[in-house]
Write a protein that holds these residues in place. Structure first.
Motif, PDB file in Angstrom:
ATOM      1  N   GLY A 202      88.207  79.250  80.544  1.00  9.64           N
ATOM      2  CA  GLY A 202      88.394  79.594  81.826  1.00  9.64           C
ATOM      3  C   GLY A 202      87.571  78.348  82.686  1.00  9.64           C
ATOM      4  O   GLY A 202      86.932  77.307  82.206  1.00  9.64           O
ATOM      5  N   LEU A 203      87.380  78.551  83.948  1.00 16.44           N
ATOM      6  CA  LEU A 203      86.720  77.881  84.907  1.00 16.44           C
ATOM      7  C   LEU A 203      85.685  78.535  85.379  1.00 16.44           C
ATOM      8  O   LEU A 203      85.807  79.653  86.269  1.00 16.44           O
ATOM      9  CB  LEU A 203      87.686  77.294  86.150  1.00 16.44           C
ATOM     10  N   ASN A 204      84.465  78.188  85.029  1.00 18.16           N
ATOM     11  CA  ASN A 204      83.060  78.856  85.468  1.00 18.16           C
ATOM     12  C   ASN A 204      82.653  78.126  86.771  1.00 18.16           C
ATOM     13  O   ASN A 204      82.269  77.073  86.593  1.00 18.16           O
ATOM     14  CB  ASN A 204      82.148  78.893  84.075  1.00 18.16           C
ATOM     15  N   ALA A 205      82.462  78.845  87.800  1.00 22.25           N
ATOM     16  CA  ALA A 205      81.720  78.296  89.107  1.00 22.25           C
ATOM     17  C   ALA A 205      81.003  78.967  89.528  1.00 22.25           C
ATOM     18  O   ALA A 205      80.558  80.080  89.327  1.00 22.25           O
ATOM     19  CB  ALA A 205      83.086  78.237  90.413  1.00 22.25           C
ATOM     20  N   ARG A 206      79.602  78.176  90.069  1.00 15.84           N
ATOM     21  CA  ARG A 206      78.216  78.999  90.211  1.00 15.84           C
ATOM     22  C   ARG A 206      77.800  78.148  91.366  1.00 15.84           C
ATOM     23  O   ARG A 206      78.083  77.320  91.958  1.00 15.84           O
ATOM     24  CB  ARG A 206      77.355  78.412  88.857  1.00 15.84           C
ATOM     25  N   LEU A 207      76.869  79.098  92.037  1.00 15.39           N
ATOM     26  CA  LEU A 207      76.531  78.754  93.529  1.00 15.39           C
ATOM     27  C   LEU A 207      75.195  79.285  93.631  1.00 15.39           C
ATOM     28  O   LEU A 207      74.805  80.266  93.734  1.00 15.39           O
ATOM     29  CB  LEU A 207      77.459  79.479  94.410  1.00 15.39           C
ATOM     30  N   HIS A 208      74.226  78.457  94.145  1.00 14.71           N
ATOM     31  CA  HIS A 208      72.967  78.844  94.291  1.00 14.71           C
ATOM     32  C   HIS A 208      72.879  79.230  95.941  1.00 14.71           C
ATOM     33  O   HIS A 208      73.338  78.435  96.876  1.00 14.71           O
ATOM     34  CB  HIS A 208      71.858  77.672  94.031  1.00 14.71           C
ATOM     35  N   LEU A 209      72.178  80.198  96.288  1.00 15.96           N
ATOM     36  CA  LEU A 209      71.806  80.583  97.485  1.00 15.96           C
ATOM     37  C   LEU A 209      70.382  80.175  98.037  1.00 15.96           C
ATOM     38  O   LEU A 209      69.648  79.882  97.131  1.00 15.96           O
ATOM     39  CB  LEU A 209      72.118  81.847  97.997  1.00 15.96           C
ATOM     40  N   PRO A 210      70.044  79.674  99.418  1.00 11.93           N
ATOM     41  CA  PRO A 210      68.828  79.255  99.652  1.00 11.93           C
ATOM     42  C   PRO A 210      67.786  80.193  99.268  1.00 11.93           C
ATOM     43  O   PRO A 210      67.928  81.691  99.516  1.00 11.93           O
ATOM     44  CB  PRO A 210      68.882  79.108 101.189  1.00 11.93           C
ATOM     45  N   ALA A 211      66.398  80.008  98.790  1.00  8.46           N
ATOM     46  CA  ALA A 211      65.569  80.830  98.520  1.00  8.46           C
ATOM     47  C   ALA A 211      64.569  80.963  99.616  1.00  8.46           C
ATOM     48  O   ALA A 211      63.406  81.498  99.481  1.00  8.46           O
ATOM     49  CB  ALA A 211      65.071  80.696  97.170  1.00  8.46           C
ATOM     50  N   HIS A 226      68.158  78.331 109.293  1.00 11.55           N
ATOM     51  CA  HIS A 226      67.195  79.427 109.190  1.00 11.55           C
ATOM     52  C   HIS A 226      66.662  79.597 107.717  1.00 11.55           C
ATOM     53  O   HIS A 226      65.919  80.590 107.535  1.00 11.55           O
ATOM     54  CB  HIS A 226      67.604  80.845 109.789  1.00 11.55           C
ATOM     55  N   THR A 227      67.608  79.061 106.879  1.00 10.45           N
ATOM     56  CA  THR A 227      67.161  79.127 105.516  1.00 10.45           C
ATOM     57  C   THR A 227      67.062  77.680 104.756  1.00 10.45           C
ATOM     58  O   THR A 227      67.093  76.690 105.665  1.00 10.45           O
ATOM     59  CB  THR A 227      68.287  79.857 104.680  1.00 10.45           C
ATOM     60  N   ALA A 228      66.417  77.578 103.812  1.00 10.12           N
ATOM     61  CA  ALA A 228      66.471  76.180 102.748  1.00 10.12           C
ATOM     62  C   ALA A 228      66.227  76.452 101.602  1.00 10.12           C
ATOM     63  O   ALA A 228      66.019  77.586 101.126  1.00 10.12           O
ATOM     64  CB  ALA A 228      65.063  75.539 103.684  1.00 10.12           C
ATOM     65  N   PHE A 229      66.545  75.595 100.890  1.00  9.49           N
ATOM     66  CA  PHE A 229      66.583  75.318  99.258  1.00  9.49           C
ATOM     67  C   PHE A 229      65.134  74.951  98.940  1.00  9.49           C
ATOM     68  O   PHE A 229      64.618  74.241  99.621  1.00  9.49           O
ATOM     69  CB  PHE A 229      67.527  74.428  98.607  1.00  9.49           C
ATOM     70  N   LEU A 230      64.842  75.375  97.756  1.00  7.08           N
ATOM     71  CA  LEU A 230      63.556  75.052  97.242  1.00  7.08           C
ATOM     72  C   LEU A 230      63.735  73.682  96.748  1.00  7.08           C
ATOM     73  O   LEU A 230      64.908  72.941  96.603  1.00  7.08           O
ATOM     74  CB  LEU A 230      63.350  75.779  95.744  1.00  7.08           C
TER      75      LEU A 230
END
Ligand code: NAG
Ligand code: NAG
Ligand code: NAG
Ligand code: NAG
Length: 373
Positions: A202-211, A226-230
């Motif tokens: 399978g193709l595993n895709a992942r995504l971080h949202l801003p914390a 209005h958001t940002a990543f660590l």
């Protein structure tokens, strides 16, 4: 039915770099799949491309936090129950992610690619977390909207590790080609776009949202500022003045292996495309609109991450502020699409106006009026 991929991935996570999620919520069969995009295109029906939607049943082209809170069910397992189950806490989110399709090299027709559902990881990360000496993470404020990714993207623009917000946003989208089912090592993208080989697992895709959140705005004109990543994407600091929130991470595994007999990796190009006309993978994206009971989530953050009991290892059933449904139960939560068009079965073109755009320049987003087809 809990699809097999959901179970298998738990053991794979270490190999694809996802560690220490605090707790994980499965959203198995989607709530709905259709051309709606309420954060980017509120009220627009139909919007540009097909999304796969998870969360509260009151999802619609213009839903609000209060609409979501009044949903009768959600397809995610930590949830206010539907079908008359009396449940105290109402907990839900709405998340949308891409919809993947096979372009058969022989027939030139598109077909939907099944996936194993959405896994939403709730992670306690960053210098604001108590485990890192911080004063504690905050629950998402009511109605917060967040996005990661950009459907116009067709290439990588920044060197990995640069550390600017633009680069972190780009690095926040990752995939792995899984090959464990044939005894081969899988491989990660490192910014290379879609795989080039068959992915037999399978193709595993992942995504971080801003914390990180600016503490004031629930959305912004670009839906991003209005958001940002660590600073380290998965750890580090928020920009000055930003609030440390619980961190969300999405994972989807598409069963591209179901089509392994339909193409030849030696002679054909990778035949899977996203519904926004993306044959590169760089334009994958995911959105989140908060529908959680803020008090319940804050209580879970503050009181359920206890190393002395099962809540410390993310067992959602052990956290009295969370209500956990079975997959069978959550999978009954579905809504009828409001966009009346075929998205399943074989199609001669992607729904909407989404001709394949190979890049590397940004893709053009067409409307019905500007569609070249
Ligand atoms: C991605 O980077 C890792 C670590 O540097 C490396 O082991 C792996 O081979 C790279 N994968 C690809 C597809 O280049
Ligand atoms: C995909 O493949 C799996 C495993 O071979 C099979 O169980 C499943 O039914 C297939 N799904 C579809 C939609 O063809
Ligand atoms: C794929 O194509 C190559 C090159 O033409 C050929 O040698 C190979 O047998 C093909 N594989 C399959 C499974 O048909
Ligand atoms: C398309 O098929 C998927 C999987 O079979 C299903 O979950 C979804 O509801 C279908 N969508 C539509 C619009 O029929």
């Amino acid at each position: 039915m809990l699809r097999p991929q959901l179970v298998a991935l738990v053991t794979l996570i270490g190999s694809v770099g996802v560690t220490n999620a605090w707790f994980r919520v499965s959203c198995t069969d989607p709530l709905v799949q259709e051309r709606l995009d309420p954060i980017i295109s509120p009220g627009v029906n139909p919007s540009n491309h097909v999304h796969t939607i998870s969360g509260g049943s009151n999802f619609n082209p213009t839903y609000t936090y209060n609409n979501l809170r009044a949903s009768s069910c959600t397809n995610c397992l930590v949830a206010q129950a539907c079908l008359q189950r009396p449940i105290p806490a109402m907990i839900m989110l709405t998340a949308s992610t891409g919809f993947e399709q096979l372009l058969d090299p022989k027939t030139k027709l598109f077909e939907p690619v099944p996936d194993g559902g959405l896994l939403v990881y709730y992670q306690n990360r960053g210098d604001g977390d108590v485990s890192n000496g911080g004063s504690g993470l905050k629950a998402f404020p009511p109605g917060l909207k967040m996005i990661t990714g950009d459907p116009k993207r067709r290439t990588k623009k920044f060197p990995i590790g640069l550390g600017t917000q633009d680069e972190l946003r780009e690095r926040a989208i990752q995939w792995s080609c899984l090959r464990f089912t044939v005894g081969l090592p899988g491989y990660d993208d490192n910014g290379t776009g879609f795989p080039t080989t068959d992915c037999e697992g399978g193709l595993n895709a992942r995504l971080h949202l801003p914390a990180c959140w600016d503490g004031v705005n629930l959305d912004s004109a670009d839906h991003v500022s209005h958001t940002a990543f660590l600073s380290g994407l998965d750890n580090g600091v928020c920009p000055t003045g930003f609030v440390y929130m619980m961190k969300l991470f999405f994972e989807v595994t598409w069963s591209v292996d179901n089509f392994s007999g339909r193409w030849n990796a030696t002679t054909d190009k990778w035949p899977f495309v996203y519904s926004h006309g993306d044959p590169t993978g760089f334009g994958w994206h995911g959105d989140f609109q908060n529908g959680w009971d803020t008090t319940a989530l804050q209580n879970a953050i503050d009181q359920c991450n206890n190393p002395n009991d099962q809540t410390g290892s993310g067992v959602t059933e052990a956290c009295k502020f969370l209500t956990v449904n079975t997959a069978d139960f959550a999978n009954k939560c579905k809504i009828a699409p409001v966009v009346n068009e075929a998205i399943n079965g074989t199609l001669t073109k992607l729904p909407g106006c989404n001709p394949l755009q190979f890049g590397p320049q940004d893709a053009t987003i067409f409307t019905a009026a500007t569609c070249p087809q």
